[in-house]
Design an enzyme around this catalytic site. Structure first.
Site, PDB file in Angstrom:
ATOM      1  N   ARG A   1       0.844  -1.202   0.000  1.00  0.00           N
ATOM      2  CA  ARG A   1       0.000   0.000   0.000  1.00  0.00           C
ATOM      3  C   ARG A   1       0.880   1.254   0.000  1.00  0.00           C
ATOM      4  O   ARG A   1       0.604   2.211  -0.720  1.00  0.00           O
ATOM      5  CB  ARG A   1      -0.939  -0.011   1.203  1.00  0.00           C
ATOM      6  CG  ARG A   1      -1.990  -1.088   1.161  1.00  0.00           C
ATOM      7  CD  ARG A   1      -2.917  -1.029   2.362  1.00  0.00           C
ATOM      8  NE  ARG A   1      -3.807   0.128   2.321  1.00  0.00           N
ATOM      9  CZ  ARG A   1      -4.636   0.474   3.286  1.00  0.00           C
ATOM     10  NH1 ARG A   1      -4.663  -0.229   4.426  1.00  0.00           N
ATOM     11  NH2 ARG A   1      -5.431   1.524   3.166  1.00  0.00           N
TER      12      ARG A   1
ATOM     13  N   CYS B   1      -1.831   5.995   8.948  1.00  0.00           N
ATOM     14  CA  CYS B   1      -2.177   4.732   8.298  1.00  0.00           C
ATOM     15  C   CYS B   1      -3.258   5.038   7.275  1.00  0.00           C
ATOM     16  O   CYS B   1      -3.179   6.056   6.588  1.00  0.00           O
ATOM     17  CB  CYS B   1      -2.624   3.702   9.328  1.00  0.00           C
ATOM     18  SG  CYS B   1      -4.020   4.249  10.366  1.00  0.00           S
TER      19      CYS B   1
END
Length: 290
Positions: free
Chosen positions: A179, A237
């Protein structure tokens, strides 16, 4: 660096505290990113006396430009905490389904709200049951608390200050490497990372059972990412839940000034003008931004 002893509690310690003259308020904050809500787990069995609090709707504000889990409205949070029985200066213990993420976000939220007396149950509900401790299926209620929410107890980053920390401090991206590098993005509509952020996936500092390693091991891992005294440190995050666990880990490692970018990546990408970097290097955004 000194390591605080007021962050975590093990099941045996919590059981003893619950039998004491001043038992803590226990909050069940079990949560999943996808799937049945945590209340289903709570009704199937929970720590005796624990009160369920929903991370999505009670510990966070409505999703939107602020991200998927923005800060809650202080007045609304105060109502939730008082209904759960949280008292001014009174001890609170939070637990989740075992991965430690929701419990860490609850820990962070209470401390941000000015309530310092809060700990995370190590290993969560699975550790409690593995220790052979009692479980209840009866919904719990508490005498209303009197806590007053006073925002500002924990440092917070917005998009602008997150970019500053990435440039002149250490901004830790705790998402999986794929990611961070922009190879895949299963949740948000844009892949990549904030330019200058360093990648320390949560799996590198949290055990498979959701427990944090010893302070020395945490300190070494974050030092390898550039964290050192005197530098501004922040974490993000996808939506500020896993990163709250990073802030907890940084506290355990002796870095209590670490800030949470609450909106995290889900907030960063709401402005098409913000740059996006790709690849394994913290680097700069690619020539053709988005």
């Amino acid at each position: 660096m000194s390591v605080p002893d007021d962050l975590l509690v093990d099941p045996t310690g919590l059981a003893a505290a619950l039998a004491s003259a001043e038992p803590p308020i226990v909050l069940d904050v079990r949560w999943r990113l996808v799937g049945p809500p945590g209340r289903t787990d709570y009704l199937a069995g929970h720590l005796p006396g624990a009160v369920f609090v929903d991370l999505d709707t009670e510990l966070s504000g409505p999703p939107g430009e602020g991200g998927r889990h923005p800060l809650p409205d202080p007045a609304a949070l105060q109502r939730v905490l008082r209904a759960a029985g949280v008292r001014t200066g009174g001890p609170v213990v939070v637990y989740d389904g075992g991965d430690g993420m929701a419990a860490a976000r609850a820990w962070w939220t209470l401390r941000w709200a000015g309530h310092a007396e809060v700990r995370v149950l190590e290993g969560g509900f699975p550790a409690w049951t593995a220790a052979g401790l009692p479980v209840s299926t009866e919904p719990s209620s508490s005498r209303p608390g009197d806590v007053t929410v006073r925002p500002g107890g924990m440092p917070v980053l917005d998009a602008g200050s997150a970019a500053e920390v990435a440039a002149d401090g250490v901004l830790v991206d705790v998402r999986a490497a794929a990611r961070y590098q922009g190879e895949t993005e299963p949740v948000d509509p844009v892949a990549g990372h904030i330019p200058g952020a360093v990648n320390v996936p949560a799996t590198e500092y949290v055990g498979a059972d959701g427990r944090l390693p010893a302070a020395e091991a945490l300190r070494a891992r974050f030092a390898a990412a550039g964290v050192r005294p005197g530098l501004r440190v922040g974490a993000y995050c996808g939506s500020g839940v896993t990163a709250a666990q990073a802030v907890l880990a940084l506290h355990r490692a002796g870095c209590p000034g670490a800030a949470l970018y609450v909106g995290s990546w889900s907030n960063w990408i709401t402005d098409p003008g913000r740059p996006v970097a790709l690849g394994a290097d913290p680097g700069d955004p690619p020539p053709a931004e988005r």
